[in-house]
Design a protein around this motif. Structure first.
Motif, PDB file in Angstrom:
ATOM      1  N   GLU A 283       0.765  -1.406  -0.012  1.00 51.01           N
ATOM      2  CA  GLU A 283       0.023   0.054   0.021  1.00 51.01           C
ATOM      3  C   GLU A 283       0.874   1.272  -0.047  1.00 51.01           C
ATOM      4  O   GLU A 283       0.558   2.161  -0.825  1.00 51.01           O
ATOM      5  CB  GLU A 283      -0.783  -0.034   1.268  1.00 51.01           C
ATOM      6  N   GLU A 284       2.046   1.100   0.631  1.00 50.80           N
ATOM      7  CA  GLU A 284       2.794   2.368   0.817  1.00 50.80           C
ATOM      8  C   GLU A 284       3.497   2.805  -0.490  1.00 50.80           C
ATOM      9  O   GLU A 284       3.652   3.886  -1.062  1.00 50.80           O
ATOM     10  CB  GLU A 284       3.803   2.318   1.729  1.00 50.80           C
ATOM     11  N   THR A 285       3.963   1.760  -0.997  1.00 50.64           N
ATOM     12  CA  THR A 285       4.676   1.661  -2.431  1.00 50.64           C
ATOM     13  C   THR A 285       3.815   2.224  -3.464  1.00 50.64           C
ATOM     14  O   THR A 285       4.025   2.984  -4.415  1.00 50.64           O
ATOM     15  CB  THR A 285       5.435   0.564  -2.865  1.00 50.64           C
ATOM     16  N   THR A 286       2.453   1.796  -3.415  1.00 50.86           N
ATOM     17  CA  THR A 286       1.682   2.327  -4.191  1.00 50.86           C
ATOM     18  C   THR A 286       1.459   3.630  -4.243  1.00 50.86           C
ATOM     19  O   THR A 286       0.781   4.204  -5.157  1.00 50.86           O
ATOM     20  CB  THR A 286      -0.027   1.451  -4.047  1.00 50.86           C
ATOM     21  N   LYS A 287       1.306   4.551  -2.965  1.00 49.08           N
ATOM     22  CA  LYS A 287       1.371   5.808  -2.899  1.00 49.08           C
ATOM     23  C   LYS A 287       2.356   6.567  -3.912  1.00 49.08           C
ATOM     24  O   LYS A 287       1.908   7.452  -4.634  1.00 49.08           O
ATOM     25  CB  LYS A 287       1.323   6.358  -1.423  1.00 49.08           C
TER      26      LYS A 287
END
Length: 444
Positions: free
Chosen positions: A211-215
């Motif tokens: 989820e964080e890298t998707t940001k």
């Protein structure tokens, strides 16, 4: 979390007037409960709206009572409604989720108007945005579909997009907040639940920080999307024009370029055409006269251009119009015909297809203006033989979309003028003409 919340509101400019009430969409789940709490802590005025979709029986009714109690606790206005969601879905041939979305946003917007509220705030968080991105990827999307959920969309704001689901839960526990659990969130019959409960856990096996890298990826794609949108806008100005109720797209200018399909789709998707349709038009051998349809529009290929127009309405055909001797002007199909009689002496014939100079005494009134039809024939000016109107239009290489808009002027069932294209030889001004009827055709 309050500090992050206030920072996000300011950075995204979600609330420009801190004195106007915001309508909070509250289900009773942890996300919307935290949203209410943060608004209260921030001293921002709000009202609460709640929807019962009549899908979970007693559980849903209890949620309505719970949210009503919350509004009473915060001493704010409470608005609620109950929908027959399954009936609406069936009647409109949409999924239950789509029906619920349509119904609730219609309800929210009606409340804004009725009570003078400023905007609607929903409790969407970053995990919701990730689920949306994955759904868009699976179903097919343009570059905009990878940007997730926007923090602001018209009258709708999403003040919790900065937060992860677990962060919201942790904060709610820290502040001893009470919320309701929606049992349907575990039902993988719904696509979003399947993504949330099955797909994302598998992706964590590959990247625990998915989820964080998707940001970061979304930020890059959002910026690329803005650049792409700007370039498409410039290309659109160069190749798309509008006249006489039709759009003309000079596809030949870009068809040979590697990005032609994507850019063409971005230009035409507003008219309801699909990526598959546009891809086929770009890749298949060009054939003038081919036609494709969207829900409301028709696109026809005309050599080096595409012509887009609205589908003909299913209304009765436009009735013919009678022209009496004293008629000076008529309007038809967004066009105008003007009639004026002249004496032959001194009259100069205008060499333009927009004007017909007719031998007045060869005419029998009333004249009639009507759409052309199959089987119509006339004697084209400069020719001795008879010709079908349909053959004339073929000779003129006229696109199908424009053929449907051609009208004729007649007298005693004989065609005087294929309006705007060719007069009839039998009614031209000649040496014996004493009086002339000039007919001028003008378009918007």
């Amino acid at each position: 979390m309050l500090t992050l919340f206030l920072s996000f509101l300011q950075k995204q400019k979600l609330i420009t007037d801190t004195h106007q009430e915001t309508l909070l969409a509250v289900s009773g789940g942890v996300d919307s409960i935290v949203l209410c709490y943060l608004f209260k802590q921030a001293g921002l005025p709000f009202a609460i709206a709640h929807c019962n979709f009549n899908l979970r029986g007693k559980e849903a009714d209890e949620e309505t009572q719970f949210v009503h109690g919350l509004a009473q606790y915060y001493k704010v206005a409470f608005y609620s409604t109950k929908f027959e969601t399954k009936d609406f879905a069936s009647e409109n041939s949409v999924s239950t989720q789509m029906a619920a979305r349509t119904l609730r946003y219609h309800f929210f917007h009606s409340l804004l108007e009725a009570h003078g509220l400023n905007q609607i705030a929903t409790a969407h968080h970053w995990d919701d945005a990730v689920e949306t991105i994955l759904l868009n990827l699976i179903k097919g999307t343009g570059i905009g579909g990878f940007a997730g959920i926007p923090s602001i969309n018209g009258k709708i704001i999403r003040p919790l997009l900065f937060a992860r689901k677990q962060e919201i839960i942790n904060y709610a526990k820290q502040e001893n907040l009470i919320w309701r659990e929606d049992s349907s969130n575990k039902d993988i019959y719904y696509q979003r639940n399947l993504i949330r409960n099955k797909v994302i856990p598998l992706l964590h096996n590959i990247n625990p920080n998915f989820e964080e890298t998707t940001k970061d990826t979304c930020k890059k794609l959002r910026d690329i999307g803005k650049l792409f949108e700007s370039q498409v806008h410039e290309i659109k100005k160069e190749i798309l024009s509008f006249r006489d109720g039709l759009y003309y797209m000079a596809i030949d200018q870009i068809a040979h370029l590697p990005w032609a399909t994507t850019v063409s789709f971005e230009i035409l998707r507003f008219y309801g055409f699909t990526f598959e349709q546009i891809k086929n038009l770009i890749t298949e051998p060009k054939s003038s006269g081919k036609v494709i349809y969207s829900k409301d529009y028709v696109l026809s290929i005309d050599r080096k251009q595409w012509i887009i127009g609205r589908k003909a309405a299913s209304n009765p055909p436009t009735p013919p119009k009678n022209i009496a001797k004293e008629t000076e002007q008529i309007n038809f199909d967004s066009h105008t015909l003007q009639f004026k009689a002249y004496e032959r002496h001194g009259y100069q014939i205008q060499k333009t297809p927009m004007v017909a100079a007719l031998d007045y005494h060869a005419l029998l009134f009333p004249l009639i203006v009507r759409p052309w039809k199959n089987g119509d024939t006339f004697y084209p000016l400069g020719m001795k033989g008879r010709k079908k109107v349909s053959d004339l239009l073929i000779d003129l290489k006229m696109p199908i979309a424009i053929k449907k808009k051609v009208w004729v002027l007649t007298t005693s069932s004989q065609i005087i003028w294929v309006i705007g294209y060719r007069m009839d030889e039998r009614f031209k001004v000649c040496d014996t003409t004493k009086k002339i009827l000039e007919v001028v055709w003008s378009t918007p």
